[in-house]
Each structure stands twice: as structure tokens, then as C-alpha cells.
Design an enzyme around this catalytic site. Structure first.
Site, PDB file in Angstrom:
ATOM      1  N   ASP A  49       0.839  -1.210   0.000  1.00  0.00           N
ATOM      2  CA  ASP A  49       0.000   0.000   0.000  1.00  0.00           C
ATOM      3  C   ASP A  49       0.870   1.254   0.000  1.00  0.00           C
ATOM      4  OD1 ASP A  49      -2.355  -1.529   0.177  1.00  0.00           O
ATOM      5  OD2 ASP A  49      -2.068  -1.745   2.329  1.00  0.00           O
ATOM      6  N   ARG A  54       2.743   6.276  -2.686  1.00  0.00           N
ATOM      7  CA  ARG A  54       3.832   7.045  -3.336  1.00  0.00           C
ATOM      8  C   ARG A  54       3.535   7.268  -4.819  1.00  0.00           C
ATOM      9  NH1 ARG A  54       6.481   4.446   0.565  1.00  0.00           N
ATOM     10  NH2 ARG A  54       6.958   2.576  -0.586  1.00  0.00           N
ATOM     11  N   GLU A 123      -5.911   9.765   4.282  1.00  0.00           N
ATOM     12  CA  GLU A 123      -6.355  10.703   5.308  1.00  0.00           C
ATOM     13  C   GLU A 123      -5.492  11.949   5.372  1.00  0.00           C
ATOM     14  OE1 GLU A 123      -3.124   8.947   6.318  1.00  0.00           O
ATOM     15  OE2 GLU A 123      -4.553   7.490   7.035  1.00  0.00           O
ATOM     16  N   ASP A 151      -5.074  15.178  21.067  1.00  0.00           N
ATOM     17  CA  ASP A 151      -3.837  15.082  20.258  1.00  0.00           C
ATOM     18  C   ASP A 151      -4.047  15.620  18.845  1.00  0.00           C
ATOM     19  OD1 ASP A 151      -2.588  13.950  22.377  1.00  0.00           O
ATOM     20  OD2 ASP A 151      -2.260  11.979  21.468  1.00  0.00           O
ATOM     21  N   THR A 162      -9.561   1.923   6.620  1.00  0.00           N
ATOM     22  CA  THR A 162      -8.937   0.705   7.171  1.00  0.00           C
ATOM     23  C   THR A 162      -7.503   0.955   7.645  1.00  0.00           C
ATOM     24  OG1 THR A 162      -8.421   0.170   4.869  1.00  0.00           O
ATOM     25  CG2 THR A 162     -10.283  -0.988   5.852  1.00  0.00           C
ATOM     26  N   ALA A 163      -7.016   2.189   7.498  1.00  0.00           N
ATOM     27  CA  ALA A 163      -5.624   2.478   7.864  1.00  0.00           C
ATOM     28  C   ALA A 163      -5.555   3.121   9.261  1.00  0.00           C
ATOM     29  CB  ALA A 163      -5.004   3.341   6.762  1.00  0.00           C
ATOM     30  N   ASN A 165      -7.138   5.466  10.641  1.00  0.00           N
ATOM     31  CA  ASN A 165      -8.478   5.663  11.189  1.00  0.00           C
ATOM     32  C   ASN A 165      -8.931   4.468  12.016  1.00  0.00           C
ATOM     33  OD1 ASN A 165     -11.360   6.719  11.210  1.00  0.00           O
ATOM     34  ND2 ASN A 165     -11.607   4.812  10.059  1.00  0.00           N
ATOM     35  N   SER A 167      -7.113   2.185  13.499  1.00  0.00           N
ATOM     36  CA  SER A 167      -6.334   2.075  14.745  1.00  0.00           C
ATOM     37  C   SER A 167      -6.840   3.041  15.804  1.00  0.00           C
ATOM     38  CB  SER A 167      -4.853   2.385  14.487  1.00  0.00           C
ATOM     39  OG  SER A 167      -4.347   1.605  13.452  1.00  0.00           O
ATOM     40  N   ALA A 186      -7.276  10.938  20.650  1.00  0.00           N
ATOM     41  CA  ALA A 186      -7.126  11.133  22.098  1.00  0.00           C
ATOM     42  C   ALA A 186      -7.845  12.386  22.592  1.00  0.00           C
ATOM     43  CB  ALA A 186      -5.638  11.167  22.479  1.00  0.00           C
TER      44      ALA A 186
END
Ligand code: NAP
Length: 265
Positions: A49, A54, A123, A151, A162-163, A165, A167, A186
Site C-alpha cells: 500500500d 507514493r 487521510e 492530540d 482501514t488504515a 483511522n 487504529s 485522544a
């Protein structure tokens, strides 16, 4: 029928071998290699990915569709693995595929010295650089919503859901749904500060405006698909859907939710 193709690859050794294999098999199938991605009907992206991110950045969201061959670690965007190359070339020759158009984000970043425009497929993140608590004022479609303390704030596309976000506890979104997701990073909630804690979903015709609340909050970083694009003296960031899309080749076997099950959950 693909007449001209281009190949983009990450720098590792396995990818270099796959570049040679794809190039010779495509030429044997009657297509011509093009050094210039702008003249190609199809771009092969060899890597994970990260390589796709890139490619999109370097080629500025190309017009030609991209087919991903995963030699990377996760390969969520990538369509096939290296053992599927012969089948891939056969399906390309038969036109046995469709193009998935993935919306991208565009952000206008105003700093003390300049205004710049960026485009992201996963994102845009606005967050503090150091240890300090950040205070950001957020508006949606020109309506002031709330001050956020924490934060930072992430805004993602369905493709980026799915990236980072995910987590952060954001929801996974089917790419067939057109929307933007705002995810708090946070958030602080106590008697001194109140911040939104859930994700917020907005339609693609709205823009999201984020302003550092005080002068000292201008020391934020703006991150586009994992790369810092602005820091310090950020006065305002406006995020919306970009005019350009990432066009990705999908075969009939493609199923977003099977990928989620196999690679994410
Ligand atoms: P990286 O830090 O080297 O790798 C980030 C990981 O995210 C890689 O495993 C990559 O897959 C995977 N990835 C990228 N886009 C994805 C997507 N849409 N869905 C699922 N997984 C995805 O950096 P990178 O390869 O340049 O990727 C940048 C991305 O990393 C950012 O856009 C951000 O979303 C993500 N990131 C995540 C966290 C987190 O989860 N805490 C923190 C920072 C950044 P491959 O292995 O196939 O390359």
C-alpha cells in the site's frame, strides 16, 4: 486491450524481479512499455500500500487505472499477489475487469507564509507536534461545531478507513459509500475541556475547517497519507473531497469485505 503500460515499483529486490517478469510478459502479450506514465493505458504498481500511496503522490493521481501486485507487507489496496501474474495478464487481455474509483481528499493549508493545496487518498491528520495538548476549532460546512482538545483530528476517505483511522477506533467504510469521516485522536473530557469522542460522518459536498484555537496551537503538523506536509504557523486547514480519484483495477473476484476479513480483522 491495453496498448501501453507503465510500471511503478518500490525499491526492494523482489519487486525488481517482478518488474522484469511483468514487463516481459506484457510485451509478449503484445503491449508496449512506456517510460512516461501519462502515455500509458495502465500502470502496474509493484509493492504494498505504501508503494500505491507514493505512486499517487508522484504521478499526481494519474488518469490511467492502476493495478497493484503485492510484494509489500499488508497490500490492502493491491489486487493480486505475485503468483497471480499470468492470470492477471490473461484477464487484462480479455478486458475481464472493472475500474474502482476511489474518492480522494483535498486540503488547503494556510500558514503564515503561504497557502498550499494537497491531495490524499487515505487521510489528512492535523495534530500537535510535541507534548502539549492541542486545542482546535472545527466547523463543518461553515457551521462552527466545537472546540476540540486532545492530540489531533483525522479526516479520512472510505479507502483510508482501514488504515490509521481504524487504529484510532474509527469505523470501516465500504468504498461504495461516498462520505468523509472525522475521527478524534485522544480527545480530552474533564471539567476543563469538552471534546467530541465519536467519529463524525459528513457528506462529500461539505468541507471541514480546522483552526488552531490560540496562537500557541499553531504549532501543529499536517500529515497527508503518512507524510508531513506543513508544520508551524498553521492558521487554517480546509478539507473536502478532491476532484481527482484513484482509479484501481478490480477483477470479478474482488470483494472489499473478504479483504477486510482476511487482512484487517
Ligand atoms: P508505513 O508506516 O510504512 O505503513 C503503514 C501501514 O499501513 C502499512 O502496513 C501499509 O500497508 C498500511 N496501509 C496503508 N494504507 C492502508 C489502507 N488504506 N488500508 C489498510 N492499510 C493501509 O507508511 P506507508 O506505507 O507510507 O503508509 C502510510 C499510512 O500509514 C498512512 O496513510 C496512515 O493511514 C498509516 N498510519 C497508520 C498508523 C496507525 O495505524 N497507528 C500510524 C501512522 C500512519 P503495506 O504494508 O502494504 O505498505
Amino acid at each position: 486491450m491495453i496498448k501501453k503500460f507503465h510500471i511503478f515499483a518500490n525499491g526492494d529486490e523482489t519487486s525488481a524481479q517482478i518488474v522484469q517478469e511483468v514487463r516481459s510478459k506484457m510485451v509478449a502479450a503484445g503491449a508496449e512499455f512506456s517510460e512516461d506514465e501519462k502515455k500509458a493505458d495502465l500502470i502496474f504498481c509493484i509493492g504494498g500500500d505504501g508503494a500505491l500511496l507514493r505512486l499517487l503522490r508522484q504521478y499526481d493521481f494519474p488518469e490511467a487505472p492502476i493495478v497493484g501486485i503485492n510484494t509489500g507487507h499488508l497490500g490492502f489496496f493491491q489486487e493480486i499477489t505475485v503468483d497471480g501474474i499470468d492470470e492477471l495478464i490473461r484477464m487484462l487481455a480479455h478486458g475481464d475487469y472493472h475500474i474502482q474509483e476511489n474518492s480522494a481528499l483535498s486540503a488547503e493549508i494556510c500558514t503564515e507564509s503561504e497557502t498550499k493545496q494537497i491531495t490524499a487518498i487515505n487521510e489528512i491528520v492535523i495534530r500537535g507536534e510535541g507534548e502539549r495538548l492541542m486545542h482546535l476549532d472545527m466547523s463543518i460546512g461553515k457551521n462552527y461545531i466545537s472546540r476540540f482538545s486532545g492530540d489531533g483530528i483525522l479526516i479520512c476517505t472510505p479507502a483510508g478507513s482501514t488504515a490509521y483511522n481504524y487504529s484510532l477506533g474509527g469505523v470501516i467504510v465500504d468504498p461504495e459509500v461516498d462520505m468523509l469521516q472525522i475521527t478524534p485522536i485522544a480527545p480530552v473530557n474533564n471539567s476543563a475541556y469538552r471534546s467530541f469522542t465519536s467519529g463524525i460522518i459528513v457528506p462529500t459536498n461539505k468541507t471541514i475547517e480546522i483552526l488552531p484555537a490560540k496562537a500557541e496551537d499553531r504549532f501543529v503538523v499536517v500529515i497527508e497519507d503518512g507524510r508531513i506536509v506543513a508544520r508551524d504557523d498553521v492558521k487554517k486547514v480546509t478539507v473536502g473531497v478532491a476532484g481527482r480519484k484513484a482509479k484501481i483495477v478490480r477483477f470479478s473476484s474482488y470483494n472489499f469485505w473478504s479483504k477486510v476479513k482476511d487482512k484487517i480483522l
